[in-house]
Motif scaffolding. Structure first.
Motif, PDB file in Angstrom:
ATOM      1  N   SER A   1       0.839  -1.201   0.000  1.00 23.87           N
ATOM      2  CA  SER A   1       0.000   0.000   0.000  1.00 23.87           C
ATOM      3  C   SER A   1       0.872   1.249   0.000  1.00 23.87           C
ATOM      4  O   SER A   1       0.421   2.330  -0.365  1.00 23.87           O
ATOM      5  CB  SER A   1      -0.933   0.011   1.217  1.00 23.87           C
ATOM      6  N   ILE A   2       2.158   1.078   0.412  1.00 23.74           N
ATOM      7  CA  ILE A   2       3.059   2.229   0.449  1.00 23.74           C
ATOM      8  C   ILE A   2       4.483   1.781   0.123  1.00 23.74           C
ATOM      9  O   ILE A   2       4.917   0.708   0.545  1.00 23.74           O
ATOM     10  CB  ILE A   2       2.990   2.937   1.833  1.00 23.74           C
ATOM     11  N   VAL A   3       5.171   2.592  -0.663  1.00 19.33           N
ATOM     12  CA  VAL A   3       6.594   2.393  -0.956  1.00 19.33           C
ATOM     13  C   VAL A   3       7.319   3.580  -0.345  1.00 19.33           C
ATOM     14  O   VAL A   3       7.073   4.736  -0.720  1.00 19.33           O
ATOM     15  CB  VAL A   3       6.864   2.330  -2.477  1.00 19.33           C
ATOM     16  N   VAL A   4       8.197   3.303   0.626  1.00 19.53           N
ATOM     17  CA  VAL A   4       8.913   4.364   1.337  1.00 19.53           C
ATOM     18  C   VAL A   4      10.369   4.371   0.876  1.00 19.53           C
ATOM     19  O   VAL A   4      11.023   3.325   0.876  1.00 19.53           O
ATOM     20  CB  VAL A   4       8.867   4.156   2.864  1.00 19.53           C
ATOM     21  N   ILE A   5      10.851   5.533   0.483  1.00 19.25           N
ATOM     22  CA  ILE A   5      12.237   5.644   0.022  1.00 19.25           C
ATOM     23  C   ILE A   5      12.986   6.601   0.940  1.00 19.25           C
ATOM     24  O   ILE A   5      12.566   7.736   1.153  1.00 19.25           O
ATOM     25  CB  ILE A   5      12.297   6.116  -1.443  1.00 19.25           C
TER      26      ILE A   5
ATOM     27  N   VAL B   1       6.445   7.486  -1.210  1.00 14.19           N
ATOM     28  CA  VAL B   1       6.725   8.632  -0.343  1.00 14.19           C
ATOM     29  C   VAL B   1       8.180   8.644   0.103  1.00 14.19           C
ATOM     30  O   VAL B   1       8.864   7.621   0.092  1.00 14.19           O
ATOM     31  CB  VAL B   1       5.810   8.637   0.916  1.00 14.19           C
ATOM     32  N   GLN B   2       8.615   9.824   0.508  1.00 14.63           N
ATOM     33  CA  GLN B   2       9.952   9.988   1.088  1.00 14.63           C
ATOM     34  C   GLN B   2       9.880   9.675   2.577  1.00 14.63           C
ATOM     35  O   GLN B   2       8.933  10.060   3.259  1.00 14.63           O
ATOM     36  CB  GLN B   2      10.420  11.428   0.880  1.00 14.63           C
ATOM     37  N   SER B   3      10.882   8.959   3.082  1.00 19.25           N
ATOM     38  CA  SER B   3      10.921   8.649   4.512  1.00 19.25           C
ATOM     39  C   SER B   3      11.016   9.926   5.341  1.00 19.25           C
ATOM     40  O   SER B   3      11.820  10.806   5.032  1.00 19.25           O
ATOM     41  CB  SER B   3      12.125   7.762   4.828  1.00 19.25           C
ATOM     42  N   PRO B   4      10.213  10.027   6.403  1.00 18.60           N
ATOM     43  CA  PRO B   4      10.302  11.209   7.267  1.00 18.60           C
ATOM     44  C   PRO B   4      11.357  11.066   8.372  1.00 18.60           C
ATOM     45  O   PRO B   4      11.602  12.007   9.110  1.00 18.60           O
ATOM     46  CB  PRO B   4       8.899  11.263   7.900  1.00 18.60           C
TER      47      PRO B   4
END
Length: 309
Positions: free
Chosen positions: A250-254, A288-291
């Motif tokens: 559901s999410i790809v975090v980079i 999304v970009q990792s926070p």
């Protein structure tokens, strides 16, 4: 509840005391690893650092995110290129004896995806793919809330999918791996390779030739910067599309240093992946970009404890 996370690197290790309710790192220290002093001495110093950050707090356990092939069930480092003599070393057991606390060890890329699940962009998601673009390219996958590691615990080597057949040689020996094109090391190599043809490129007026210099130049319309950025985005788009087709996240975090390029990386990446995925996968995921940024290692390591407890 408090846990301690150790982000173990070949040059430095970072140790942090984490409040699991707020996700806040209450105290943290960074010590030199000093691999040359021997593994027992490294672990003794890790124990000292843990005692320093946890003084006055009752913590429930320690998580270690370590590079290399990790037997996470037994806390053993099977092999790590950063620690040549750590062959089948019982890192978890050795530190646990010194601290008299449970210690859990996991590959650092798997720790990264766990950190996103517990504290980052993956919070509330049961299906996550996470990529970290740094010196190399690491990755981890969570499916149905569980970390996928494979039969021997060394699976999901996402940085070693081949995205450019007959491309540049990777450190693993293969050619055209994602790591050989989208890592900070690869981006620097491509810039230096282009220097002869593009000596006037803005990249070479930067303080240091690195991924940041390349993306800054690309943002300013520099031709070499744009060519490298496009190659990186194309490689990432192929890799991410494959991961979406295989894992249905559901999410790809980079995350990782390269991810700090921001929109010049993420906007074209999202667009290309949208064109590449099968119709049935459209709108099933977000990229999304990792926070977590510089705290990703400690929070990822702390998450290993939460995942195990």
């Amino acid at each position: 509840m408090y846990v301690v996370g150790i982000d173990l690197g070949g040059t430095f290790f970072k140790v942090g005391l984490v409040d699991t309710e707020s996700g806040e790192i209450l105290r943290k220290v960074e010590w030199e690893t000093r691999v040359s002093e021997g593994k027992e001495r490294v672990v003794e110093r890790m124990a000292q650092a843990v005692l320093e950050v946890s003084s006055g707090y009752d913590y429930v356990g320690v998580g270690i995110g370590s590079p290399g092939s990790i037997d996470h069930d037994n806390g053993i480092v099977r092999f790590s290129p950063n620690f040549p003599d750590w062959i089948n070393f019982n890192l978890g057991g050795t530190l646990s004896k010194l601290l008299n606390k449970p210690v859990f060890v996991e590959n650092d890329a798997n720790a990264f995806v766990l950190g996103e699940k517990w504290f980052g962009a993956g919070k509330g998601h049961e299906h996550i793919v996470a990529l970290t673009l740094g010196t190399g390219v690491g990755g981890g996958v969570i499916s149905h809330g569980k970390l996928i590691t494979g039969k021997d615990g060394i699976g999901t080597e996402l940085g070693h999918v081949i995205v450019e057949p007959n491309g540049p040689q990777c450190g693993c020996g293969n050619y055209g791996c994602l790591e050989a094109i989208a890592s900070a090391t690869a981006i620097r190599r491509m810039a230096l390779e282009g220097q002869k043809k593009f000596p006037e490129s803005e990249i070479f007026s930067a303080e240091e030739v690195n991924a940041k210099a390349v993306f800054d130049a690309a943002r300013n319309g520099d031709l070499l910067g744009q060519m490298i950025a496009e190659r990186v985005v194309n490689a990432l788009a192929i890799g991410v599309t494959n991961f979406i087709h295989i894992f249905n996240p559901s999410i790809v975090v980079i995350g990782g240093g390269v991810s700090r390029a921001g929109d010049i990386l993420f906007a074209p990446l999202r667009e290309k992946v949208r064109h590449l995925v099968m119709p049935s996968f459209k709108d099933t995921y977000t990229i999304v970009q990792s926070p977590l940024v510089e705290n990703a290692g400690i929070l990822g390591a702390a998450s290993i404890v939460l995942q195990n407890l």
